[in-house]
Design an enzyme around this catalytic site. Structure first.
Site, PDB file in Angstrom:
ATOM      1  N   SER A  99     -62.232 -42.459  49.648  1.00  0.00           N
ATOM      2  CA  SER A  99     -62.329 -42.088  47.781  1.00  0.00           C
ATOM      3  C   SER A  99     -61.012 -41.767  47.608  1.00  0.00           C
ATOM      4  O   SER A  99     -60.225 -41.262  48.405  1.00  0.00           O
ATOM      5  CB  SER A  99     -63.638 -41.109  47.920  1.00  0.00           C
ATOM      6  OG  SER A  99     -64.537 -41.624  48.564  1.00  0.00           O
TER       7      SER A  99
HETATM    8  N1  SAH Z   1     -65.956 -40.723  52.648  1.00  0.00           N
HETATM    9  C1  SAH Z   1     -65.499 -41.518  53.130  1.00  0.00           C
HETATM   10  C2  SAH Z   1     -65.819 -42.632  52.058  1.00  0.00           C
HETATM   11  C3  SAH Z   1     -66.363 -44.045  52.604  1.00  0.00           C
HETATM   12  S1  SAH Z   1     -67.046 -45.078  51.347  1.00  0.00           S
HETATM   13  C4  SAH Z   1     -64.184 -41.381  53.350  1.00  0.00           C
HETATM   14  O1  SAH Z   1     -63.586 -40.568  53.301  1.00  0.00           O
HETATM   15  O2  SAH Z   1     -63.416 -42.676  54.028  1.00  0.00           O
HETATM   16  C5  SAH Z   1     -68.549 -44.906  51.516  1.00  0.00           C
HETATM   17  C6  SAH Z   1     -69.201 -45.216  52.868  1.00  0.00           C
HETATM   18  O3  SAH Z   1     -70.528 -44.941  52.773  1.00  0.00           O
HETATM   19  C7  SAH Z   1     -69.019 -46.786  53.292  1.00  0.00           C
HETATM   20  O4  SAH Z   1     -68.567 -46.372  54.609  1.00  0.00           O
HETATM   21  C8  SAH Z   1     -70.474 -47.274  53.428  1.00  0.00           C
HETATM   22  O5  SAH Z   1     -70.633 -48.159  54.659  1.00  0.00           O
HETATM   23  C9  SAH Z   1     -71.496 -46.089  53.707  1.00  0.00           C
HETATM   24  N2  SAH Z   1     -72.719 -46.005  53.133  1.00  0.00           N
HETATM   25  C10 SAH Z   1     -73.482 -46.837  52.314  1.00  0.00           C
HETATM   26  N3  SAH Z   1     -74.673 -46.629  52.492  1.00  0.00           N
HETATM   27  C11 SAH Z   1     -74.918 -45.708  53.265  1.00  0.00           C
HETATM   28  C12 SAH Z   1     -76.107 -45.439  54.060  1.00  0.00           C
HETATM   29  N4  SAH Z   1     -77.415 -45.583  53.683  1.00  0.00           N
HETATM   30  N5  SAH Z   1     -75.900 -44.576  55.142  1.00  0.00           N
HETATM   31  C13 SAH Z   1     -74.995 -44.163  55.821  1.00  0.00           C
HETATM   32  N6  SAH Z   1     -73.542 -44.722  55.122  1.00  0.00           N
HETATM   33  C14 SAH Z   1     -73.672 -45.487  54.160  1.00  0.00           C
END
Ligand code: SAH
Length: 255
Positions: A99
């Site tokens: 993000s």
């Molecule tokens: N906080 C992260 C942002 C990653 S993007 C960072 O700092 O990089 C959001 C993430 O949410 C993705 O990796 C995606 O695979 C995950 N995601 C989506 N649905 C999810 C679920 N039900 N449980 C766990 N992770 C999930």
């Protein structure tokens, strides 16, 4: 395997054995693996990023300090290191993104809600590359972070290992069911947006706790998301919808 940027990895590193050559000294030896154009000056890049976050309205000094501490360039591919301190989301593989710093700091500021000192236990949905978990580790007593994609869960583990953050607990699983064992949580933060907030999250939130998550609101266009702040109080749930945001979708199951 991809070469990770090779800075001192600890959040509170002991002074480096050799001082980085100052700008224009003419004696800057090339260090293998050192990201081009960022060099040992990454602290200066972070400070500029923090100033930008402040101009965007982030006021919580604990959040700004954490954003100025965590080395975001360690969480992105070597080819993207030069963009690590720009306010932009970047690909982290498997179709997911890290993000924007502006959104990370905004959401954590909302989560803290002006708290003095550290928050208690936090649940993060969507570990991704682990960046936000590292920021949260500086602001909470314990961070439980769930990722549904095995490849990213492993990547986050690898990214975070050298930082030795004993209060970060990485979990592989479907975050839609939360993680009851770690609860109740003082805060829940989601980096993926669904149609609604799963009941499990509300159940696992402590009374007095706050949840911050993107939800599909139809804002702007069909399927558009907005930031939701949900407070669990003794008299019930209070929800506030804030600005439009753009997150990857919350998906169920693991892969
Ligand atoms: N906080 C992260 C942002 C990653 S993007 C960072 O700092 O990089 C959001 C993430 O949410 C993705 O990796 C995606 O695979 C995950 N995601 C989506 N649905 C999810 C679920 N039900 N449980 C766990 N992770 C999930």
């Amino acid at each position: 395997m991809k070469q990770r940027p090779s800075f001192p990895a600890r959040l509170n590193p002991s002074p480096p054995a050799t001082k980085p050559a100052s700008k224009g000294s003419g004696s800057n030896p090339t260090v293998p693996g050192r990201p081009q154009g960022l060099g040992m000056d990454s602290a200066a890049h972070r400070q500029r990023m923090v100033q930008l976050l402040q101009r965007q309205g982030v006021q919580d000094s604990a959040v700004l300090s954490a954003m100025g501490t965590v080395e975001r360039h360690r969480f992105v591919d070597s080819a993207l290191v030069n963009q690590a301190y720009e306010d932009t989301s970047l690909p982290i593989g498997l179709g997911q993104t890290i993000s924007k710093p502006g959104v990370v700091s905004r959401m954590i500021e909302l989560l803290r809600n002006g708290a003095q000192g550290r928050l208690g236990r936090i649940l993060e949905i969507g570990t991704g590359c682990g960046y936000q978990a590292a920021v949260l580790s500086l602001l909470a007593s314990e961070v439980y972070s769930i990722e549904r994609l095995r490849g990213l869960h492993d990547k986050a583990r690898e990214n975070l290992r050298p930082m030795r953050l004993p209060n970060v607990h990485l979990l592989f699983g479907d975050g839609m069911v939360g993680y009851a064992k770690g609860g109740p949580y003082a805060g829940i933060i989601s980096a993926a947006g669904g149609e609604a907030v799963p009941q499990a999250w509300i159940d696992q939130l402590a009374v007095g706790g706050r949840l911050v998550a993107p939800v599909v609101s139809g804002h702007g266009k069909p399927g558009g998301q907005s930031l939701l702040v949900l407070d669990k109080t003794v008299v019930g749930i209070r929800q506030t919808i804030l600005e439009a945001v753009h997150f990857v979708p919350l998906k169920s199951g693991v892969a």
